[in-house]
Design a protein around this motif. Structure first.
Motif, mmCIF file in Angstrom:
data_model
loop_
_atom_site.group_PDB
_atom_site.id
_atom_site.type_symbol
_atom_site.label_atom_id
_atom_site.label_comp_id
_atom_site.label_asym_id
_atom_site.label_seq_id
_atom_site.Cartn_x
_atom_site.Cartn_y
_atom_site.Cartn_z
ATOM 1 N N ARG A 452 -39.800 -2.529 88.366
ATOM 2 C CA ARG A 452 -41.099 -2.003 87.937
ATOM 3 C C ARG A 452 -40.997 -0.875 86.920
ATOM 4 N N THR A 454 -40.961 1.344 83.745
ATOM 5 C CA THR A 454 -41.564 1.198 82.426
ATOM 6 C C THR A 454 -40.574 1.663 81.362
ATOM 7 N N PRO A 735 -43.623 -4.847 78.584
ATOM 8 C CA PRO A 735 -43.501 -3.776 79.578
ATOM 9 C C PRO A 735 -43.765 -2.394 78.988
ATOM 10 N N GLU A 738 -47.460 -0.108 79.052
ATOM 11 C CA GLU A 738 -48.150 0.470 80.211
ATOM 12 C C GLU A 738 -49.085 1.610 79.822
ATOM 13 N N ALA A 770 -47.581 -1.651 86.311
ATOM 14 C CA ALA A 770 -46.352 -2.385 86.033
ATOM 15 C C ALA A 770 -46.541 -3.865 86.303
ATOM 16 N N GLN A 774 -45.572 -5.900 83.170
ATOM 17 C CA GLN A 774 -44.223 -6.472 83.280
ATOM 18 C C GLN A 774 -44.334 -7.875 83.873
#
Length: 888
Positions: A452, A454, A735, A738, A770, A774
């Motif tokens: 998770r 970032t 990703p 965020e 996330a 992601q």
């Protein structure tokens, strides 16, 4: 076929057993009697043309004679009968079968798959133990016993191991939601079952025993999805270094198969354990202690010896013991005898009555430093262990996830242990086992955090793909597998890796001298020979040469030495480069290799001539971003040197990360790349510099995006367009988005967020964001419209999201447009892009759920051809929208 009809396999309403028998020691006999004894509440039918009835149940001759169409068929018949049976069952309407039968030939397997495919009939096996679903009373297997109902799902490639684990689990009173023996897994595999079990309401944790993976991208995609919602714990057979074969590159020699599997497990956010016992230890800990986030352990015990054992185990496993604060010390001094240990472990003395345990626990529960508590008890004749357990269990159960327990001993403490287990408290047999469980928990949290995390954006510029292709194509056209040093460095430079400028000259001392004059200063002289890959080992490298005579002498000595030692080697020339001077540089190795199962992988570690002897390396799967690259670096010992020591400044880690990202990009963009070594890659406080490189190419194209186990960012979906005078980039989410995704949410009206998320808006956590940014491009997509010059500072103007089911039959969409840009056509633009993407993927249907009051969205969807109607499974204020797609 993926997870379609797995509900018929694991939750059938009716079962037929083909080959059911009354003869002793027959598989069909055991399977039938297990089904009857398991308490299955649905319809059961034995099939055997020899018998009129079996155990008081009417027996049937064949598929046609069955009085009902079974959800699940269990086949215990000879190999030559299996394909025909599957065909008949498929035509009858059966959609799942367990093939217990062993010994099918490749031709028989192929015929069986061909018979099943038109009906989407799912096949477990062949050569498997079967399947157990204790909550449904289903035991469609030839195991020696039934399983207790519980929250663990076990999927095993080994039937023998499954039966052994079942026996152990019954002894320990551990229950299961499902036990599944894969056998030869010619259809249903790990990926299918991970997808199903991730959404199974009876399953809280998934246990896997793996011997081999046959569909790595499917496995990784399913594993990453499952690991986000519940713990997945893996035992992998074969840690031995059988895969560490001789290889021409250092990376190939050091990137063992087991290390690659470790990297895959880590990338997916799962937890790997070494033994079967650890499998259940981890499962219990993650099921009952998962929400505990403490990095340190507080220990309370009634014996000093137990405390020492815990401290020793913690030291060995790198577990930190918490330090009691002043407030906790005062509280403990008030409730404990003066002789207590006055530190952690907290020894409350062997004569402690139940109230002393309760007082100590209350003090610890109120102390912030005691986030995780290990309760370790040794039995005494003074106070009953059961009495202590009954006093403490309600207190601990009221604070789930705070306490691990260890009741040391056997029969004397058995009632106390059962009391704690019934209260849902994680319990362990020994102090060492408890500390090991806590250490596994920390590893699991690190893997989940990596899943998770970032990343920040890489500083790498777009590579010179045209220049790189010229180098690769020219080498392959000339029949060269290995690039020489000059071409290898040029390839690196094309992808943004800084290299030492290098000149190639003919294999004469005079040519070397002339090149050294042009370079100036001390130089490095290296031999160029396709047969000599490790030049230092062969005496083909000279450093710090100054002046014509030194260069001339070194060149002649190399030629003479290699002529005597390696007469087979073709000497094609020398390379000459300036002697780099970086006093603080640390030697590293960055490499790439193609694994037989997971495809392209990257290696990082301490470099130099002794790289294989030092053996300091870690492996990662591409693609990489800075967060993943930093995690790769942190898993090596050399990471501590890069952080700086004894006056040496820290190395520029972002530059090291970007070099790793560049190599990962090479693996994606150059399918012919088979092996790569950058050794050494110098790293210091300023940047990185590649001093030497080796690259092997292959016309078989073993690299490239198609061979990645994790699908990389699909840059081919990027599209530039003009919308209402703005230049927009329509692209998949990344990703790194965020922060700007949070800005999009913050810039949206609360009512718009309620329309999107069906609940009152609140500020999302990092984990929630996330999950939105992601994504797994293999099974979901989020297209964002980005305006790089947005005057509001929010570059993301809108997002359209699509999540496909694992079978790619149906996909659910969602959309959000920035509130000040509504009703200007951006939503239509995003939805049409999403529809085009779904059709291009072969998705059959796109669906969504919309609040009835969201009239603008419903009007847009009608214009786009969506069917809008109520859904009996949804609240009345929500309607279901759907549109059939015509695949592109």
């Amino acid at each position: 076929m993926t997870q379609r009809h797995l509900d018929r396999l694991l939750h059938p309403q009716s079962v037929a057993v083909f080959g059911a028998s009354d003869k002793p020691a027959r598989v069909g006999t055991t399977v039938w009697r297990n089904l009857v004894a398991g308490g299955f509440k649905g319809q059961l039918a034995p099939v055997n043309p020899r018998l009129a009835e079996l155990d008081g149940v009417r027996c049937h001759r064949d598929v046609a004679a069955l009085p009902f169409t079974p959800d699940l068929a269990v086949l215990c018949t000879p190999p030559h009968t299996v394909a025909a049976l599957v065909d008949e069952l498929g035509r009858r309407g059966t959609r799942a079968a367990v093939i217990v039968t062993a010994g099918l030939t490749p031709q028989q397997k192929q015929a069986t798959l061909a018979a099943a495919r038109p009906h989407l009939l799912r096949l477990l096996g062949p050569n498997c133990i079967g399947v157990l679903s204790p909550h449904a009373g289903l035991n469609a297997s030839f195991t020696q016993a039934n399983a207790l109902p519980g929250e663990l799902a076990l999927v095993s490639q080994s039937g023998a191991l499954l039966t052994a684990l079942l026996d152990w689990a019954n002894t320990e009173r551990i229950g299961f939601s499902h036990l599944i023996s894969l056998g030869e897994h010619m259809d249903v595999d790990f990926g299918d079952l991970l997808d199903h079990l991730a959404m199974d309401r009876h399953t809280r944790a998934i246990l896997l025993y793996i011997e081999s993976i046959t569909a790595p991208r499917k496995f990784m995609s399913a594993a990453r999805a499952a690991a986000r919602v519940k713990p997945v714990i893996v035992v992998k057979a074969g840690r031995a270094a059988a895969g560490m074969k001789a290889a021409a590159s250092h990376t190939g020699a050091m990137a063992g198969e087991d290390m690659v599997f470790d990297a895959a497990i880590r990338r997916a956010g799962m937890l790997r354990v070494d033994t079967l016992k650890e499998l259940f230890i981890a499962a219990q800990t993650l099921a009952r202690f998962r929400d505990n986030r403490s990095a340190e352990l507080m220990v309370m015990t009634n014996g000093g010896g137990a405390g020492v054992m815990v401290a020793d185990a913690a030291s060995a496993l790198g577990v930190k013991l918490a330090r009691p604060g002043d407030a906790l010390m005062r509280r403990l001094n008030a409730v404990l005898p003066a002789t207590w240990s006055h530190g952690n472990p907290i020894d409350i003395i062997g004569d402690a009555p139940a109230q002393r345990y309760v007082d100590t626990l209350n003090a610890l529960f109120d102390a912030p430093e005691a986030g995780a508590i290990l309760f370790a008890h040794a039995p005494t004749a003074i106070v009953s262990s059961r009495e202590i357990a009954e006093a403490c269990a309600p207190l601990i159960a009221a604070r789930p996830g705070r306490v691990m327990s260890c009741w040391m001993g056997g029969d004397t403490v058995a009632p106390a242990r059962r009391c704690f287990e019934d209260a849902g408290i994680a319990d362990y047999e020994t102090p060492e086992e408890a500390v090991r469980a806590f250490a596994l928990m920390q590893t699991y949290r690190r893997n989940q955090a990596a899943l998770r995390q970032t990343p920040t954006a890489s500083a790498n510029a777009e590579p010179d793909l045209a220049g790189a292709r010229r180098i690769v194509d020219a080498a392959l056209a000339a029949g060269r597998e290995w690039l020489d040093e000059v071409d290898a460095k040029a390839l690196l430079a094309a992808f943004g890796v800084r290299v030492v400028a290098t000149r190639r000259v003919p294999p004469t001392p005079g040519a070397a001298v002339a090149a050294a004059r042009e370079v100036g200063g001390p130089v490095v002289l290296k031999i160029v020979s396709p047969e000599i890959l490790h030049k230092s080992d062969a005496g083909g490298v000279r450093l710090g040469l100054q002046g014509d005579e030194a260069v001339r002498q070194a060149a002649q000595e190399m030629l003479d030495q290699l002529q005597g030692q390696r007469p087979d080697a073709r000497i094609e020339g020398f390379t000459v480069q300036a002697m780099a001077q970086r006093p603080h540089a640390q030697e590293l190795i960055v490499g790439a290799h193609v694994d037989a199962i997971f495809g392209p992988v990257l290696l990082f570690g301490q470099g130099g001539t002794a790289v294989e002897v030092v053996g300091d390396r870690a492996i990662a799967l591409p693609p990489l971003n800075r967060a993943l690259a930093r995690d790769l670096i942190d898993r090596t010992r050399v990471a501590r040197l890069l952080a700086g020591y004894r006056g040496r400044p820290p190395a520029q880690l972002d530059a090291v990360c970007d070099a790793l990202i560049a190599v990962a990009r090479m693996l994606a963009d150059l399918p012919e790349l088979a092996e790569l070594d950058i050794n050494p890659l110098w790293a210091d406080e300023h940047s990185v510099l590649a001093l030497d490189a080796r690259v092997r190419l292959s016309a078989a194209r073993p690299s490239g995006v198609a061979h990645f186990a994790v699908r990389p960012y699909p840059s081919e979906l990027e599209r530039h367009l003009v919308w209402r005078g703005r230049r927009l980039l329509l692209r998949p989410i990344r990703p790194e988005d965020e922060a700007q995704h949070r800005a999009l949410l913050d810039a949206s009206d609360p009512d718009d967020l309620r329309m999107r998320f069906f609940q009152a808006p609140r500020r999302m956590t990092h984990d929630e964001l996330a999950r939105l940014t992601q994504i797994d491009y293999e099974r979901e997509m989020a297209l964002v419209a980005v305006d790089e010059h947005d005057p509001t500072g929010v570059s993301t103007l809108g997002v359209a999201r699509l999540v496909r089911d694992p079978d790619n039959v149906e996909a659910e969409f969602a959309i959000l447009v920035r509130s000040d840009l509504k009703r200007l056509g951006l939503g239509r633009l995003l939805m049409q892009a999403l529809l085009d993407y779904a059709a291009g993927c072969g998705t059959q249907r796109i669906i969504g759920y919309v609040l009835r009051e969201n009239l603008a969205m419903l009007a847009l969807l009608r214009q786009l051809g969506f069917d809008i109607r109520p859904d009996e499974h949804q609240p009345s204020e929500i309607v279901r929208v759907s549109r059939e797609l015509r695949p592109a």
